[in-house]
Design a protein around this motif. Structure first.
Motif, PDB file in Angstrom:
ATOM      1  N   GLY A  39      60.478  19.216  35.183  1.00  0.00           N
ATOM      2  CA  GLY A  39      61.355  19.557  34.061  1.00  0.00           C
ATOM      3  C   GLY A  39      60.569  20.048  32.855  1.00  0.00           C
ATOM      4  N   VAL A  40      59.417  19.441  32.613  1.00  0.00           N
ATOM      5  CA  VAL A  40      58.566  19.847  31.491  1.00  0.00           C
ATOM      6  C   VAL A  40      58.119  21.290  31.644  1.00  0.00           C
ATOM      7  CG1 VAL A  40      56.272  19.500  30.474  1.00  0.00           C
ATOM      8  CG2 VAL A  40      57.764  17.541  30.892  1.00  0.00           C
ATOM      9  N   PHE A  41      57.605  21.631  32.822  1.00  0.00           N
ATOM     10  CA  PHE A  41      57.125  22.996  33.040  1.00  0.00           C
ATOM     11  C   PHE A  41      58.259  24.011  32.923  1.00  0.00           C
ATOM     12  CE2 PHE A  41      53.452  21.118  35.644  1.00  0.00           C
ATOM     13  CZ  PHE A  41      52.565  21.247  34.586  1.00  0.00           C
ATOM     14  N   ALA A  42      59.441  23.653  33.411  1.00  0.00           N
ATOM     15  CA  ALA A  42      60.582  24.572  33.322  1.00  0.00           C
ATOM     16  C   ALA A  42      60.932  24.868  31.857  1.00  0.00           C
ATOM     17  CB  ALA A  42      61.792  23.981  34.047  1.00  0.00           C
ATOM     18  N   ALA A  43      60.992  23.822  31.025  1.00  0.00           N
ATOM     19  CA  ALA A  43      61.329  23.999  29.604  1.00  0.00           C
ATOM     20  C   ALA A  43      60.263  24.804  28.880  1.00  0.00           C
ATOM     21  CB  ALA A  43      61.514  22.638  28.941  1.00  0.00           C
ATOM     22  N   MET A  44      58.992  24.523  29.172  1.00  0.00           N
ATOM     23  CA  MET A  44      57.912  25.216  28.475  1.00  0.00           C
ATOM     24  C   MET A  44      57.810  26.679  28.890  1.00  0.00           C
ATOM     25  SD  MET A  44      54.837  22.391  28.205  1.00  0.00           S
ATOM     26  CE  MET A  44      53.849  23.564  27.265  1.00  0.00           C
ATOM     27  N   LEU A  45      58.053  26.963  30.164  1.00  0.00           N
ATOM     28  CA  LEU A  45      57.999  28.354  30.614  1.00  0.00           C
ATOM     29  C   LEU A  45      59.150  29.166  30.033  1.00  0.00           C
ATOM     30  CD1 LEU A  45      56.958  27.890  34.360  1.00  0.00           C
ATOM     31  CD2 LEU A  45      55.612  28.983  32.551  1.00  0.00           C
ATOM     32  N   VAL A  59      61.861  23.376  21.326  1.00  0.00           N
ATOM     33  CA  VAL A  59      61.989  23.184  22.777  1.00  0.00           C
ATOM     34  C   VAL A  59      60.608  23.025  23.399  1.00  0.00           C
ATOM     35  CG1 VAL A  59      62.706  24.258  24.942  1.00  0.00           C
ATOM     36  CG2 VAL A  59      64.186  24.401  22.931  1.00  0.00           C
ATOM     37  N   LEU A  60      59.681  23.864  22.968  1.00  0.00           N
ATOM     38  CA  LEU A  60      58.304  23.779  23.453  1.00  0.00           C
ATOM     39  C   LEU A  60      57.714  22.408  23.136  1.00  0.00           C
ATOM     40  CD1 LEU A  60      56.379  25.886  24.808  1.00  0.00           C
ATOM     41  CD2 LEU A  60      55.444  26.307  22.532  1.00  0.00           C
ATOM     42  N   GLY A  61      57.950  21.928  21.909  1.00  0.00           N
ATOM     43  CA  GLY A  61      57.443  20.626  21.508  1.00  0.00           C
ATOM     44  C   GLY A  61      58.050  19.483  22.304  1.00  0.00           C
ATOM     45  N   CYS A  62      59.338  19.589  22.611  1.00  0.00           N
ATOM     46  CA  CYS A  62      59.983  18.548  23.429  1.00  0.00           C
ATOM     47  C   CYS A  62      59.336  18.465  24.801  1.00  0.00           C
ATOM     48  CB  CYS A  62      61.477  18.849  23.568  1.00  0.00           C
ATOM     49  SG  CYS A  62      62.433  18.636  22.047  1.00  0.00           S
ATOM     50  N   GLY A  63      59.074  19.621  25.390  1.00  0.00           N
ATOM     51  CA  GLY A  63      58.405  19.633  26.691  1.00  0.00           C
ATOM     52  C   GLY A  63      57.030  18.998  26.621  1.00  0.00           C
ATOM     53  N   MET A  64      56.285  19.319  25.577  1.00  0.00           N
ATOM     54  CA  MET A  64      54.943  18.757  25.426  1.00  0.00           C
ATOM     55  C   MET A  64      54.989  17.245  25.227  1.00  0.00           C
ATOM     56  SD  MET A  64      53.106  21.598  22.987  1.00  0.00           S
ATOM     57  CE  MET A  64      52.557  23.172  23.637  1.00  0.00           C
ATOM     58  N   GLY A  65      55.942  16.774  24.418  1.00  0.00           N
ATOM     59  CA  GLY A  65      56.035  15.342  24.157  1.00  0.00           C
ATOM     60  C   GLY A  65      56.289  14.539  25.416  1.00  0.00           C
ATOM     61  N   VAL A  66      57.245  14.984  26.219  1.00  0.00           N
ATOM     62  CA  VAL A  66      57.548  14.294  27.475  1.00  0.00           C
ATOM     63  C   VAL A  66      56.400  14.476  28.462  1.00  0.00           C
ATOM     64  CG1 VAL A  66      59.116  14.263  29.456  1.00  0.00           C
ATOM     65  CG2 VAL A  66      60.037  14.492  27.131  1.00  0.00           C
ATOM     66  N   GLY A  67      55.819  15.685  28.482  1.00  0.00           N
ATOM     67  CA  GLY A  67      54.755  15.996  29.440  1.00  0.00           C
ATOM     68  C   GLY A  67      53.492  15.181  29.222  1.00  0.00           C
ATOM     69  N   LYS A  68      53.137  14.915  27.960  1.00  0.00           N
ATOM     70  CA  LYS A  68      51.932  14.129  27.689  1.00  0.00           C
ATOM     71  C   LYS A  68      52.038  12.739  28.301  1.00  0.00           C
ATOM     72  CE  LYS A  68      52.167  15.190  23.265  1.00  0.00           C
ATOM     73  NZ  LYS A  68      51.925  15.239  21.804  1.00  0.00           N
ATOM     74  N   ALA A  69      53.219  12.145  28.209  1.00  0.00           N
ATOM     75  CA  ALA A  69      53.412  10.817  28.793  1.00  0.00           C
ATOM     76  C   ALA A  69      53.360  10.870  30.311  1.00  0.00           C
ATOM     77  CB  ALA A  69      54.747  10.243  28.331  1.00  0.00           C
ATOM     78  N   ALA A  70      53.945  11.903  30.894  1.00  0.00           N
ATOM     79  CA  ALA A  70      53.974  12.015  32.358  1.00  0.00           C
ATOM     80  C   ALA A  70      52.568  12.158  32.923  1.00  0.00           C
ATOM     81  CB  ALA A  70      54.852  13.199  32.762  1.00  0.00           C
ATOM     82  N   VAL A  71      51.746  12.987  32.282  1.00  0.00           N
ATOM     83  CA  VAL A  71      50.376  13.179  32.776  1.00  0.00           C
ATOM     84  C   VAL A  71      49.612  11.862  32.726  1.00  0.00           C
ATOM     85  CG1 VAL A  71      48.170  14.323  32.341  1.00  0.00           C
ATOM     86  CG2 VAL A  71      50.295  15.632  32.165  1.00  0.00           C
ATOM     87  N   TYR A  72      49.737  11.122  31.631  1.00  0.00           N
ATOM     88  CA  TYR A  72      48.974   9.877  31.517  1.00  0.00           C
ATOM     89  C   TYR A  72      49.580   8.723  32.304  1.00  0.00           C
ATOM     90  CZ  TYR A  72      44.851  10.887  28.911  1.00  0.00           C
ATOM     91  OH  TYR A  72      43.588  11.333  28.587  1.00  0.00           O
ATOM     92  N   LYS A  73      50.802   8.885  32.789  1.00  0.00           N
ATOM     93  CA  LYS A  73      51.345   7.904  33.730  1.00  0.00           C
ATOM     94  C   LYS A  73      50.728   8.118  35.109  1.00  0.00           C
ATOM     95  CE  LYS A  73      54.094   5.005  35.875  1.00  0.00           C
ATOM     96  NZ  LYS A  73      53.716   3.571  35.941  1.00  0.00           N
ATOM     97  N   SER A  79      60.905  28.666  27.185  1.00  0.00           N
ATOM     98  CA  SER A  79      60.720  28.924  25.748  1.00  0.00           C
ATOM     99  C   SER A  79      59.485  29.775  25.491  1.00  0.00           C
ATOM    100  CB  SER A  79      60.629  27.606  24.980  1.00  0.00           C
ATOM    101  OG  SER A  79      59.592  26.790  25.486  1.00  0.00           O
ATOM    102  N   GLY A  80      58.415  29.510  26.224  1.00  0.00           N
ATOM    103  CA  GLY A  80      57.165  30.243  26.016  1.00  0.00           C
ATOM    104  C   GLY A  80      57.283  31.717  26.330  1.00  0.00           C
ATOM    105  N   LEU A  81      58.029  32.061  27.374  1.00  0.00           N
ATOM    106  CA  LEU A  81      58.190  33.472  27.730  1.00  0.00           C
ATOM    107  C   LEU A  81      58.891  34.250  26.619  1.00  0.00           C
ATOM    108  CD1 LEU A  81      59.128  33.163  31.518  1.00  0.00           C
ATOM    109  CD2 LEU A  81      57.109  34.325  30.578  1.00  0.00           C
ATOM    110  N   VAL A  82      59.917  33.661  26.027  1.00  0.00           N
ATOM    111  CA  VAL A  82      60.636  34.337  24.940  1.00  0.00           C
ATOM    112  C   VAL A  82      59.738  34.477  23.715  1.00  0.00           C
ATOM    113  CG1 VAL A  82      62.654  34.272  23.431  1.00  0.00           C
ATOM    114  CG2 VAL A  82      62.846  33.487  25.788  1.00  0.00           C
TER     115      VAL A  82
END
Length: 432
Positions: free
Chosen positions: A307-313, A336-350, A315-318
């Motif tokens: 879900g993180v990658f989908a949101a970041m891609l 939107v980009l920031g929301c993806g990063m916030g959730v993604g940082k936790a997922a990576v460190y989990k 918003s990032g493409l636009v």
């Protein structure tokens, strides 16, 4: 004697508050760089290198900081780190040349290593089923990146005019932008005392008695390097954007912001609004981290990362295309980009304690180091590329390209993992 749960809570909250302060110090040039640039007549590239120098100092020692935390305990390492960072932070308030500021940045930037220290410290105190949420709560200390921006955005004009140019306490607390690093140095010393005297003892030291060879052994696995690229995307780019966005707003949307808020011709007013708008990116990129940890505990980090990658891609493409977006559409996409990063940082460190439960310090240190190095490389890289292309959207094009690469590696890894899991089943079925 306090219960184990109460002791864990003390570790979590003390480390989180310390990390929030240290993160504010680490990235303070993200907003202070603009008045510094004006006072000292620095170029955009020089300004980019000031922020990058601090990020570099907060990146390279992360592996060593993580190992030291596992060996000696987070209480000791966090306290020492804050005391060391306090000295150059104070010296920034009296620096008068680019060289002095650069030297200070290379030392106060050590504050960035507090992330790896806190991650290893909290992971050592919390059981596996609670680590995602605990590490997410701790990681929300990333909001420290917005502390200077928020204070400057809300009270910048008042502080710059109400504090005499000569400062307070005989100049010990200077006036103007120099007030911020002087105040931070005092807070660092006070917080170091709080951590040392408030943390439970004896501390947890999961690597005590182990050889350095065994501690470093997990770094040979490809998973560690995959996590590192993911962390470049969700954290390194977050650090870089935290530094770059105020300048981006001023350069690209300065005229629109003046007209929208009737700001007049003063440069400080536009910077204040730019700083506040940047916090709209930083807050979700930080405060959603506990949610990302809880989601990773509940559904698994790989599901969350999709879900993180989908949101970041999306918003990032636009953001990568020069569509002439207005400031509010731009801000919405950045959020939107920031929301993806916030959730993604936790997922990576989990993922790290899930796959390397005994080596969070070393693996987390390397992942944090390489991820933060992304925050070092990107700001000056963006400055050079934007100067060369004349297109500010290059900033987001580079980020989107990194996200594509990380998503591809993640997809390949997940596919290979499924094939490995299914292989024994296929053999059994064929034999039956």
């Amino acid at each position: 004697m306090a219960s184990e749960s109460a002791r864990r809570s003390r570790v979590l909250w003390l480390s989180t508050i310390a990390f929030t302060l240290m993160f504010a110090v680490w990235l303070m040039f993200g907003v202070l760089g603009v008045p510094i640039q004006k006072e000292l007549g620095l170029s955009d590239v020089q300004l980019g290198w000031l922020g990058a120098a601090a990020v570099l100092a907060g990146s390279l020692p992360r592996l060593a900081a993580g190992i030291a935390t596992d060996l000696y305990g987070g209480r000791l390492v966090m306290t020492v780190l804050m005391l060391v960072a306090a000295v150059p932070t104070y010296l920034v308030s009296h620096a008068t040349t680019y060289t002095e500021l650069l030297a200070c940045a290379l030392v106060f930037g050590l504050a960035g290593n507090s992330f790896t220290v806190g991650i290893a410290w909290c992971a050592a105190w919390f059981p596996k089923q609670q680590q995602g949420l605990a590490l997410g709560v701790f990681g929300a200390g990333n909001v420290g990146a917005s502390v200077t921006k928020l204070i400057f955005g809300l009270f910048g004009a008042v502080l710059l005019t109400s504090i005499p140019a000569a400062g307070l306490l005989g100049g010990a607390l200077p006036g103007g932008w120099r007030f911020y690093p002087a105040l931070y140095s005092v807070l660092l010393v006070a917080m170091a005392a709080a951590v040392w005297f408030g943390s439970p003892t004896p501390d947890h030291t999961p690597a005590k008695g182990r050889s350095y060879r065994s501690i470093l052994a997990p770094l040979k696995y490809a998973k560690v390097w995959e996590y590192s690229l993911q962390y470049v995307v969700v954290f390194g780019a977050y650090v870089a954007l935290s530094l770059a966005l105020p300048k981006y707003y001023v350069s690209v949307y300065g005229a629109e912001l003046r007209a929208a808020f009737d700001l007049g011709d003063g440069p400080t007013a536009v910077l204040q609004v730019a700083s506040l708008l940047t916090t709209l990116f930083i807050f979700p990129a930080s405060l959603l981290r506990p949610l990302g940890g809880w989601m990773s505990d509940k559904w698994g980090a790989p599901v969350v990362l999709w879900g993180v990658f989908a949101a970041m891609l999306a918003s990032g493409l636009v953001l990568s295309v020069p569509l002439g977006l207005g400031v509010w559409a731009f801000t919405a996409l950045v959020v939107v980009l920031g929301c993806g990063m916030g959730v993604g940082k936790a997922a990576v460190y989990k993922l790290i304690p899930d796959h390397f439960p005994r080596d969070v310090g070393a693996v987390g240190g390397l992942v944090g180091m390489l991820g933060a190095l992304g925050g070092f490389v990107l700001p000056p890289g963006w400055a050079y590329l934007n100067q060369w292309t004349g297109t500010p959207q290059t900033t987001f094009a580079v980020l989107t390209a990194l996200t594509v690469a990380s998503t591809g590696w993640f997809a390949l890894s997940q596919f290979k993992g499924r094939r490995t899991q299914l292989a024994p089943t296929v053999v059994v079925q064929a034999a039956s």
